[in-house]
Write an enzyme that holds these catalytic residues in place. Structure first.
Site, mmCIF file in Angstrom:
data_model
loop_
_atom_site.group_PDB
_atom_site.id
_atom_site.type_symbol
_atom_site.label_atom_id
_atom_site.label_comp_id
_atom_site.label_asym_id
_atom_site.label_seq_id
_atom_site.Cartn_x
_atom_site.Cartn_y
_atom_site.Cartn_z
ATOM 1 N N GLU A 39 30.852 34.084 60.457
ATOM 2 C CA GLU A 39 31.866 34.467 59.230
ATOM 3 C C GLU A 39 33.124 33.916 59.712
ATOM 4 O O GLU A 39 33.227 33.783 60.872
ATOM 5 C CB GLU A 39 31.888 36.128 59.140
ATOM 6 N N ARG B 255 24.229 42.615 59.963
ATOM 7 C CA ARG B 255 24.958 41.414 60.502
ATOM 8 C C ARG B 255 24.067 40.226 60.033
ATOM 9 O O ARG B 255 22.871 40.105 59.995
ATOM 10 C CB ARG B 255 24.917 41.590 62.088
ATOM 11 N N HIS C 79 31.909 40.391 53.635
ATOM 12 C CA HIS C 79 31.711 41.377 54.518
ATOM 13 C C HIS C 79 32.605 42.668 54.381
ATOM 14 O O HIS C 79 33.691 43.035 54.823
ATOM 15 C CB HIS C 79 32.096 40.823 56.086
ATOM 16 N N LEU D 19 16.335 52.477 60.410
ATOM 17 C CA LEU D 19 16.632 53.914 59.702
ATOM 18 C C LEU D 19 17.556 54.581 60.361
ATOM 19 O O LEU D 19 16.981 55.796 60.845
ATOM 20 C CB LEU D 19 15.215 54.527 59.520
#
Ligand code: 8YV
Length: 318
Positions: A266, A237, A284, A157
């Protein structure tokens, strides 16, 4: 320092073109990705580089080997808020200033999280494929899941997590969260374990930082706790999820679906994920709007100017 005397190494072509252009106009800049032989370039020019410009995503970053190849490096300016792909220990050991681009991307990343959530729950991308393929002639598209009234479980958070919470609340969702630090300043329900949050959540939204501390914390147990009606949304991520466990959970119906903007390696997305109909996948791009890209690029450039002028950077990584 006269700007043209400051030698800047630009790591990769994934940076916004307008940022590359601005840097090249003001500084003496080198494009690492265009070097025929990267090692030979670094051996010849590495000692002359003062500043490195990169981005926080997995393709770019600043690994220890690159930092070591730049013995006079004094600043790393990164285009992105996450800096898990920058070797902070190597940078700190040499007092290299590292800057990132916090805050300016919060809204767009949270918008995108909400968009993935709505898409996977209401099966928008899947319905689009169905309609384009002409299947409507053959029958009705299957039902989807209601979003309002459900529990949105936010993992991490921070600023983006809170922006996500605000959006989810506007859709009449109830907010629960898991965060290492308690947040007495927010009215949401805190859980002290991920499994407990996943048990309560209909949608588990990942907005936590990447890095070794959070590697694969979304594991088999968490996915099991999320359950067959639960959806996973990742705008953090790829490293925070055990991707193999996720694929197995999606294929077996252990969870209902996922909205994924980030992946373990990625730009590779496993075929198994690409074949799942209950997954929305994007490359992304959560922060990638014209407006936010410009704001991020401006912040990178302002940090570079401050560094070159011997001033404190605007947004150093703590
Ligand atoms: C990318 C991000 O860095 O800010 C981050 O941590 O992951 C993204 O904003 C951005 O898309 C630049 O490639």
């Amino acid at each position: 320092m006269v700007l043209k005397q400051c030698n800047v190494l630009i790591k990769g072509k994934f940076l916004p073109p307008q940022l590359i252009e601005k840097i090249e106009k003001s500084f003496t800049a080198f494009r690492l990705w265009e070097a025929n032989d990267e090692a030979a370039f670094l051996a010849e020019m590495g000692g002359k580089i003062d500043m490195l410009v990169t981005s926080g995503n997995a393709v770019m970053g600043a690994p220890a080997a690159l930092i070591a190849a730049l013995p006079n490096l004094r600043a790393i300016c990164s285009n992105g808020v996450g800096y898990d792909s920058i070797d902070m220990a190597a940078a700190r050991a040499r007092n290299i200033v590292v800057t990132n681009t916090p805050e300016v991307l919060n809204a767009c990343v949270a918008d995108f999280g909400m968009a993935l959530l709505l898409d996977v729950a209401r099966r928008i991308s899947e319905a689009d494929r169905f309609t384009r393929a002409g299947h409507w002639q053959q029958g009705r598209f299957p039902l989807s899941s209601k979003v309002g009234g459900k529990v949105c479980g936010i993992v991490g958070l921070g600023n983006i997590g809170q922006a996500m919470a605000k959006r989810a609340q506007a859709f009449d969702m109830t907010i629960h969260y898991y965060n290492p630090r308690s947040r007495p300043d927010v009215p949401y329900t805190r859980h002290d374990s991920l499994v407990s949050l996943a048990q309560q959540a209909d949608f588990l939204v990942l907005t936590l930082p990447g890095g070794t501390a959070t590697r694969q914390i979304i594991n088999v147990e968490v996915l099991q706790a999320l359950g067959p009606q639960g959806y996973l949304i990742n705008i953090a991520r790829g490293s925070v999820i055990d991707q193999q466990a996720l694929i197995a959970a999606l294929e077996s119906g252990q969870i209902a679906g996922a909205g994924l903007d980030v992946f373990e390696q990625e730009p590779q997305v496993p075929a198994a994920l690409r074949q799942c109909d209950n997954v929305v996948i994007t490359p992304h791009i959560a922060s990638n709007t014209t407006e936010t890209m410009a704001a991020m690029a401006d912040l990178v450039f302002e940090n570079m100017l401050a560094f070159a002028a011997g001033k404190a950077p605007l947004t150093p990584v703590a």
